[in-house]
Design an enzyme around this catalytic site. Sequence first.
Site: not given
Ligand SMILES: [Zn+2]
Length: 286
Positions: A173, A112
């Site tokens: 994340e 992401d």
């Molecule tokens: Zn990162």
Amino acid sequence: MHARRTSIAAALALGLFTFPVLAADLQPSELLKQAEAEQPAYLETLKTLVAVDTGTGQQQGLARVSEMLVERLEALGAEVTATPATPSAGDNIVGTLKGSGTANFLLMVHYDTVFAEGTAAKRPFRTDEKRAYGPGVADAKGGVAMILHAIKLLQAQQFDGFGTLTVLFNPDEEMGSAGSKKIIAELARKHDYVFSYEPPDKDAVTVATNGINAVMLEVKGKSSHAGSAPEEGRNAVMELAHQLVQLKDLGDPDKGTTVNWTMIKGGEKRNIIPASAAAEADMRYS
Ligand SMILES: [Zn+2]
């Protein structure tokens, strides 16, 4: 044995895993040459990944890239599972390769980004002589591509001197890994070496980075009219200010921890004693 493992570890970290026999026999210059020859293919993979927006939570883009990554891992001969990273959007993708050695390696990175839908179209992938540009190119799609091509180089040398080589790609994340924390911890425990492929900001292998956290402070008071009955109120803003002065030194330079109060909020109207106030601090720890 230990020295050999360390060499393998270093090679994996650098994406320079290209030896026919043992890591220890490899000439670093030969290794580097092979990794450099892989660069055009690496950049092609990176371009493909960067062309799809995968901001945290963007279900569609994450699903498209997830599909690509599953395919790529399967093409590398990995056994692959993709499991929804509930409560986050997207999948945790785990690819497993079995070798004939004993040491177990986990290679992980997130796919992401922090970019809004449409960024890839507005600011598409490009390169100049020195760098690649595009949303998420460094954070962390460069790492995703690095894992895929490190394994490809490894296989080109028919190297299988590992016990298990596990790849984990997680989709959340940038918002705190709510749906992947658990699997990261579980997998990490099962491996001897864990490599995060989050590209560093210089040519380096990083052995530790700072953790990040938030500190929230809420003060509850009692509202009252500031003109007619201020003495009946309990001023939450005044108390918050008082608390912040007391709590400004929570960080400990010797331990490498910092706490910085960065946002405050309080009060609704100028003529009302505020009943609530809140502050947030940015916290870092080694
Ligand atoms: Zn990162």
